[in-house]
Structures are given as C-alpha cells and as structure tokens.
Design an enzyme around this catalytic site. Structure first.
Site, short mmCIF file in Angstrom:
data_model
loop_
_atom_site.label_atom_id
_atom_site.label_comp_id
_atom_site.label_asym_id
_atom_site.label_seq_id
_atom_site.Cartn_x
_atom_site.Cartn_y
_atom_site.Cartn_z
N TYR A 54 0.82 -1.21 0.00
CA TYR A 54 0.00 0.00 0.00
C TYR A 54 0.86 1.27 0.00
O TYR A 54 0.35 2.36 -0.28
CB TYR A 54 -0.94 0.05 1.21
N ALA A 232 -11.75 7.65 3.25
CA ALA A 232 -10.85 8.78 3.44
C ALA A 232 -11.63 9.99 3.95
O ALA A 232 -11.05 11.05 4.15
CB ALA A 232 -10.15 9.10 2.13
#
Ligand SMILES: NC(=O)c1ccc[n+]([C@@H]2O[C@H](COP(=O)([O-])OP(=O)(O)OC[C@H]3O[C@@H](n4cnc5c(N)ncnc54)[C@H](OP(=O)(O)O)[C@@H]3O)[C@@H](O)[C@H]2O)c1
Length: 263
Positions: A54, A232
C-alpha cells in the site's frame, strides 16, 4: 486522545484478541493516511489494516506515534507482497521500521505466491512469529485447499484468512471450513462488494435510522467476522465505526444472509 467511545467487539487470536472492526487504508496515500488514521483512532478504531504494497506504512506510523496510544492498544496488520518472496525477513523489518513498531499484531501473506500455497514463504512467517516480530500470522486470498496445503507441508495453520467478503459473497460452507480449521475470517472490501442501494439493506437501515453501509458492517460484527472498511472521509470513518453498535436482530441477519443466494 479521548477514551475509546465504545467497547469494541473482538475475536480471540493467539495470546490476545483482534478487534472485529479495523480501519482499511488502501488506497490512501502515505501523505493522506496520517490524518485519516488519526481520525479513525479518535473515533475509537483500535485496529489498522495496511500492507507493504500500500506504500502507506510510514504515514500510519506517524499517526500511531502522534496518538500516544501504547502499541498494545492498537492492533496493526501488515502484509507481505508476492514480489518479496525470498526477502521476507527484510520486508518485515522494513515494515516495522516504517510503522515505528517492534512487532506487528498480524503479518499476512498478501496473495498466494505463484504456483502453490507458498510453504517456504509460510515457514518464514512462522519463524517471524517464533522470534516475536509478529504476534500472529495468517494469509490473504487463500482457498481452504491452499490453507490445508500449508498445514500439511509445514504443520502450522494460518490464524487468519483475509478475503473479499460481504453479504453478497456469504458462503456458509466457507465460513464453516475456516471455523473448523480454527482460522479467523477477516473480510475486505465490505462496501465495494455490496450494492448499497439494495432494497433489503436499505429497508433494514431505515428501521434502525442508519445507513446501508452501517448495516453491512454490523452484519459482519454480528457474525463475528472481522471487517475493515476504508474511507478517506471523516464523516464516513466515524459513521462506519459507529456501526459496531448497531443491534441487528437475528431475523435481520438471516435476511441479509439470504442476499447471496438470491444474487
Ligand atoms: N487483502 C487484500 O487483497 C485486500 C484487497 C483490497 C482491500 N483490502 C483491505 O480492505 C480495506 C477495505 O477494502 P476496500 O477499500 O477495497 O473497500 P471498502 O472498504 O468496501 O470500500 C471503500 C469504498 O467505499 C467508500 N465508502 C466508505 N464508507 C462509505 C459509506 N459509509 N458509504 C458509502 N461509501 C463508503 C469509500 O469511499 P471514500 O473513501 O470516499 O469514503 C471507498 O470508495 C482496504 O482499505 C484494505 O485495507 C485488502
């Protein structure tokens, strides 16, 4: 850091436990993941899911350091990517350095290495657990057959299998297969794998004055599945976390179970 606003349900794992709710961090950039993880920790999440692949372990490390929470209070998972086969130990040491940790709570083989279940790779995870660099070890994206191959060839069964999961992918035989092997089922992409406008989910959400996303997360928790929704957005990080408290009825869980067969 305020106190955890709600008690987190957890599943027994190794010498301790794994919170059923975790914060998914892919594909949040290293730059943005610090603020997102700080929001998640403030909202009460005590479990963060990341991976070498990631590229955001350092940003998570910054959030963990800023939180001032003892590392024993935040469950951290990272994963070994297939392209680091043969460099397992170095890869984990680099992850630990970026995360600012002496050990991770869970280290996973991200995908089965090409060709087979990867017993040689698995042996390196077993060694890391023996040496205390990872408290628990497991796999991701493995079939029951691949898990059995690891057990047969190394004598050690993964503690966790992280797989794409959600109501539409619900498979009681797979659930029972993992349970009977003593493997914790951890689901990823819970929201992406679901139609959030499904009328059944929407109706159940309305009955609880909640959202379909919260119903999906609560369904995992009611089953005892680990669930790692990503957002997010501050409002969604908070509302997804609040879903662990949503008291679905047994009938509602059964109705949601039935969505997979109807899909
Ligand atoms: N082991 C593996 O191979 C593997 C593969 C994929 C993922 N994972 C892990 O699992 C985590 C979760 O999976 P995922 O990110 O693929 O999927 P997900 O968590 O099911 O869905 C994330 C998407 O849903 C949106 N979202 C979040 N909360 C929402 C809400 N309350 N209502 C509506 N939409 C919402 C997010 O957008 P916003 O961000 O804009 O809110 C994002 O687009 C990842 O972050 C990663 O940690 C593991």
């Amino acid at each position: 850091m305020s106190e955890t606003p709600y008690l987190l349900p957890a599943v027994a794992l190794g010498p301790g436990s794994m919170p059923l709710l975790g914060f998914g961090t892919w594909p949040i950039s290293d730059e943005d993941v610090t603020a997102a993880t700080e929001t998640a920790l403030e909202a009460g999440y005590r479990h963060i899911d990341t991976a070498t692949g990631y590229g955001n372990e350092a940003g998570i490390g910054r959030a963990l350091a800023a939180s001032a929470l003892p590392s024993s209070e935040v469950f951290v998972t990272t994963k070994l990517p297939p392209d680091r086969v043969g460099q397992e130990r170095r890869t984990l040491e680099e992850s630990l350095s970026r995360l600012g940790l002496d050990r991770v709570d869970l280290w996973l083989v991200h995908w089965p290495p090409a060709g087979d279940a990867g017993p040689a790779v698995w042996a390196e995870l077993v060694r890391a657990r023996e040496e205390g660099l990872a408290t628990s070890i497991g796999v991701s994206n493995y079939s029951l057959e691949q898990i059995d191959e690891l057990t047969r060839l190394t004598g050690v069964t993964p503690e966790v299998n992280q797989v794409r999961w959600g109501p539409l992918l619900y498979d009681p035989a797979f659930v029972e297969g993992l349970r009977s092997r003593g493997v914790v089922l951890e689901g990823y992409s819970p929201l992406k794998a679901t139609r959030l406008d499904d009328p059944t989910l929407v109706a159940i959400a309305e009955a609880h004055h909640s959202t379909a996303a919260q119903v999906v997360i609560a369904w995992h928790v009611m089953h005892g599945f680990v669930v790692i929704p990503k957002s997010a957005r501050r409002d969604r990080i908070i509302s997804n976390g609040e879903a662990v408290r949503l008291p679905l009825t047994v009938e509602q869980v059964g109705t949601i179970d039935g969505l997979a067969a109807a899909a």
